[in-house]
Motif scaffolding. Sequence first.
Motif, PDB file in Angstrom:
ATOM      1  N   LEU A 262       1.950  13.469  -6.337  1.00 56.29           N
ATOM      2  CA  LEU A 262       0.880  12.506  -6.587  1.00 56.29           C
ATOM      3  C   LEU A 262       1.316  11.089  -6.226  1.00 56.29           C
ATOM      4  CD1 LEU A 262      -0.499  13.757 -10.031  1.00 56.29           C
ATOM      5  CD2 LEU A 262      -1.742  13.739  -7.854  1.00 56.29           C
ATOM      6  N   LEU A 263       2.525  10.747  -6.619  1.00 56.07           N
ATOM      7  CA  LEU A 263       3.024   9.403  -6.327  1.00 56.07           C
ATOM      8  C   LEU A 263       3.174   9.190  -4.826  1.00 56.07           C
ATOM      9  CD1 LEU A 263       5.637   9.075  -9.208  1.00 56.07           C
ATOM     10  CD2 LEU A 263       3.669   7.562  -8.854  1.00 56.07           C
ATOM     11  N   GLN A 264       3.643  10.235  -4.129  1.00 59.44           N
ATOM     12  CA  GLN A 264       3.778  10.131  -2.681  1.00 59.44           C
ATOM     13  C   GLN A 264       2.402   9.934  -2.042  1.00 59.44           C
ATOM     14  OE1 GLN A 264       4.977  13.702  -0.679  1.00 59.44           O
ATOM     15  NE2 GLN A 264       5.475  12.667   1.230  1.00 59.44           N
ATOM     16  N   ASN A 265       1.454  10.761  -2.471  1.00 59.77           N
ATOM     17  CA  ASN A 265       0.102  10.677  -1.923  1.00 59.77           C
ATOM     18  C   ASN A 265      -0.531   9.315  -2.161  1.00 59.77           C
ATOM     19  OD1 ASN A 265      -0.585  13.031  -0.621  1.00 59.77           O
ATOM     20  ND2 ASN A 265      -2.538  13.106  -1.739  1.00 59.77           N
TER      21      ASN A 265
ATOM     22  N   MET B 175       1.118   6.850   0.143  1.00 55.10           N
ATOM     23  CA  MET B 175       0.710   7.058   1.535  1.00 55.10           C
ATOM     24  C   MET B 175      -0.720   6.591   1.758  1.00 55.10           C
ATOM     25  SD  MET B 175       3.251   8.706   3.125  1.00 55.10           S
ATOM     26  CE  MET B 175       2.699   9.842   4.372  1.00 55.10           C
ATOM     27  N   SER B 176      -1.571   6.740   0.728  1.00 48.90           N
ATOM     28  CA  SER B 176      -2.989   6.457   0.941  1.00 48.90           C
ATOM     29  C   SER B 176      -3.277   4.961   0.995  1.00 48.90           C
ATOM     30  CB  SER B 176      -3.822   7.120  -0.155  1.00 48.90           C
ATOM     31  OG  SER B 176      -3.499   6.511  -1.382  1.00 48.90           O
TER      32      SER B 176
ATOM     33  N   GLU C 163      -3.419   1.787   2.689  1.00 51.55           N
ATOM     34  CA  GLU C 163      -3.410   1.675   4.140  1.00 51.55           C
ATOM     35  C   GLU C 163      -2.554   0.545   4.669  1.00 51.55           C
ATOM     36  OE1 GLU C 163      -7.122   1.828   6.280  1.00 51.55           O
ATOM     37  OE2 GLU C 163      -7.743   3.410   4.890  1.00 51.55           O
ATOM     38  N   PHE C 164      -2.616  -0.566   4.012  1.00 54.66           N
ATOM     39  CA  PHE C 164      -1.945  -1.730   4.598  1.00 54.66           C
ATOM     40  C   PHE C 164      -0.559  -1.885   4.020  1.00 54.66           C
ATOM     41  CE2 PHE C 164      -6.494  -2.489   4.635  1.00 54.66           C
ATOM     42  CZ  PHE C 164      -6.678  -2.501   6.014  1.00 54.66           C
ATOM     43  N   SER C 165       0.340  -2.240   4.884  1.00 60.18           N
ATOM     44  CA  SER C 165       1.724  -2.272   4.435  1.00 60.18           C
ATOM     45  C   SER C 165       1.898  -3.294   3.312  1.00 60.18           C
ATOM     46  CB  SER C 165       2.648  -2.610   5.599  1.00 60.18           C
ATOM     47  OG  SER C 165       2.210  -3.774   6.223  1.00 60.18           O
ATOM     48  N   ARG C 166       0.971  -4.270   3.234  1.00 59.86           N
ATOM     49  CA  ARG C 166       1.136  -5.264   2.180  1.00 59.86           C
ATOM     50  C   ARG C 166       0.869  -4.670   0.799  1.00 59.86           C
ATOM     51  NH1 ARG C 166      -2.588  -9.750   2.836  1.00 59.86           N
ATOM     52  NH2 ARG C 166      -2.780  -8.970   4.952  1.00 59.86           N
ATOM     53  N   SER C 167      -0.072  -3.711   0.771  1.00 60.18           N
ATOM     54  CA  SER C 167      -0.362  -3.129  -0.541  1.00 60.18           C
ATOM     55  C   SER C 167       0.591  -1.969  -0.860  1.00 60.18           C
ATOM     56  CB  SER C 167      -1.810  -2.651  -0.606  1.00 60.18           C
ATOM     57  OG  SER C 167      -2.011  -1.645   0.357  1.00 60.18           O
ATOM     58  N   LYS C 168       1.413  -1.597   0.131  1.00 58.14           N
ATOM     59  CA  LYS C 168       2.402  -0.559  -0.155  1.00 58.14           C
ATOM     60  C   LYS C 168       3.592  -1.216  -0.834  1.00 58.14           C
ATOM     61  CE  LYS C 168       1.503   2.639   3.579  1.00 58.14           C
ATOM     62  NZ  LYS C 168       1.754   3.918   3.968  1.00 58.14           N
ATOM     63  N   SER C 169       3.609  -1.174  -2.118  1.00 65.74           N
ATOM     64  CA  SER C 169       4.667  -1.920  -2.793  1.00 65.74           C
ATOM     65  C   SER C 169       5.952  -1.100  -2.836  1.00 65.74           C
ATOM     66  CB  SER C 169       4.235  -2.308  -4.196  1.00 65.74           C
ATOM     67  OG  SER C 169       4.447  -1.220  -5.060  1.00 65.74           O
TER      68      SER C 169
ATOM     69  N   GLU D 125       7.912  -0.924  -5.269  1.00 72.58           N
ATOM     70  CA  GLU D 125       8.057  -0.212  -6.556  1.00 72.58           C
ATOM     71  C   GLU D 125       7.388   1.160  -6.501  1.00 72.58           C
ATOM     72  OE1 GLU D 125       6.783  -3.978  -8.367  1.00 72.58           O
ATOM     73  OE2 GLU D 125       8.194  -3.973  -6.695  1.00 72.58           O
ATOM     74  N   ASP D 126       6.173   1.183  -5.900  1.00 71.25           N
ATOM     75  CA  ASP D 126       5.483   2.468  -5.799  1.00 71.25           C
ATOM     76  C   ASP D 126       6.317   3.459  -5.008  1.00 71.25           C
ATOM     77  OD1 ASP D 126       3.463   1.387  -7.175  1.00 71.25           O
ATOM     78  OD2 ASP D 126       2.049   1.239  -5.489  1.00 71.25           O
ATOM     79  N   TYR D 127       6.930   2.938  -3.950  1.00 71.38           N
ATOM     80  CA  TYR D 127       7.776   3.794  -3.121  1.00 71.38           C
ATOM     81  C   TYR D 127       8.948   4.325  -3.936  1.00 71.38           C
ATOM     82  CZ  TYR D 127      11.065   5.263   0.413  1.00 71.38           C
ATOM     83  OH  TYR D 127      11.959   5.990   1.130  1.00 71.38           O
ATOM     84  N   SER D 128       9.639   3.426  -4.627  1.00 72.61           N
ATOM     85  CA  SER D 128      10.798   3.865  -5.405  1.00 72.61           C
ATOM     86  C   SER D 128      10.409   4.852  -6.485  1.00 72.61           C
ATOM     87  CB  SER D 128      11.495   2.700  -6.105  1.00 72.61           C
ATOM     88  OG  SER D 128      11.660   1.653  -5.248  1.00 72.61           O
TER      89      SER D 128
END
Length: 489
Positions: free
Chosen positions: A431-434, A437-438, A440-446, A448-451
């Motif tokens: 779920l966290l990966q999805n 991934m969802s 869209e913009f690299s700016r909103s891809k934080s 922390e979410d990745y970690s």
Amino acid sequence: MPWLTCSKLTLFTIAGVAIQMVGLSIFVFGFFPVKPTLPGHSGPESFQAPKCNSIQNETERDLHPHQLRSLYKELSGMPPAFDRLILMVIDGLPAELVLGKDGKPPSKALMEAMPYTQSLLANGMAIGYHAKAAPPTVTMPRLKAMVSGAIGGFLDVALNFNTQAMLDDNLLDQFFKIGWKMVMLGDETWLKLFPGLFIRHDGVSSFFVKDTVQVDQNVSRHLGHELNKDDWDFLILHYLGLDHVGHIGGRNSALMAPKLSEMDDVVKMIHMSSILNQKNDQGQTLLVVVSDHGMTESGNHGGSSYEETDSLALFIGLNNDISDYSLSTHNIIYQVDIAPTLALLFGVPIPKNNVGVLIAEIFGYLADDQQLKALELNSWQLLRLLQAQMPGLSCRNYLCDGFSDDQESKITKCSGSMGKMFCCLYTNAALLQNSWMSKEFSRSKSKEDYSSAVTAYYEFLRTAKTCQPTYSRNCCNAPVLSDIIKPSI
Ligand SMILES: *[C@@H]1O[C@H](CO)[C@@H](O)[C@H](O)[C@H]1NC(C)=O
Ligand SMILES: *[C@@H]1O[C@H](CO)[C@@H](O)[C@H](O)[C@H]1NC(C)=O
Ligand SMILES: [Zn+2]
């Protein structure tokens, strides 16, 4: 009339023997966990999520090795990082002699015995690990663990001391399927495990324990020639001399430092030869230096002491800058982690019975989404293994029903039975990966979410590994977070 007639005596004897047999088998099967291994080999299905019903439809497709290689490449979406592999096994070398212990470097004499290897480590051109080996710390089961990622039971050794061909899924079979040509020089155990698999080989016998010279010369005598050849994809060198040095004189034998220098010269020769340094027509080559087990002060091995299980894994020639990591103290892995790491680096499916977890830093060269992909592939393989070991483990909610909106609110604290725990941890990670991934913009891809997605995958992988239902029965009611080594991505 005597109460003990002949026929009664016979009956008593038979009953006695029968009770002994029952007792012995209860002891043997209770004491040595019998590990059911899955037959067959991982195939193209490895690159897809397991289905919600645990019965898999694995149709073996008859593909040419090169077609299979391209199919894997296409399905995984991760191009292989390397094309050729040199695996150098230094039998019985404790990692401590190369990497030191508890953050302290090895003694000056040992450092000076391996100047080239130490300079590679110091300059961030190599990364080394204490690769914890499972007992029994003897050669054959440890080689199997390295190439299959599976920990064989004690029974494996008791019943199988005469080495037989390896039937369980393993890296060599996976490489063979994609058309790799392999060469083996050294311990003839490899030839017994993989008969007919090598295009060239020169096996040496470990029978003459007093011989510390010829046993390694017979390996090195072909090295220059093989390094100039371009017809192999995988070269195995298995040096037995250091183990023999240990058996003769222990760790502090006067022969130890010269033997380490000899091994250092081999590393130097491979590293200086053009094949590691430049990207040539044969593609890029990775050198992995490992030991199968360590040894005690007196040079023995077989048991489960730190000295015996402290084996080495050294990666030389990685693409990414590893200087940040090489100083870190986070350098303890399990020997079984080598198998999934190599499978993912070389673009073959992870062997079916693997319980290892990919080594995080090695994949630092990949983009964030691809690092998650690698963790996902490792998780799918372990989930399939768990499904086979625990019938009924379907992770229904997630695998059958898929995602719905509002994913993040579904992240739950995991508890309950072992099966529920595995599903819950896996689902959280997916779920966290999805969700990451969802965006869209690299700016909103934080970051922390990745970690948190990475951490969740490691939580699942490490729990699944340490709580193998066949090894320990009650370990899994709650994951102990401090047990879960935090990835250093
Ligand atoms: C497996 O898949 C093949 C075609 O992909 C199909 O013909 C076959 O019936 C399937 N078998 C099962 C058991 O679902
Ligand atoms: C090394 O090779 C020589 C010649 O081929 C052979 O006679 C000898 O037995 C080999 N030594 C070992 C330890 O296998
Ligand atoms: Zn050994």
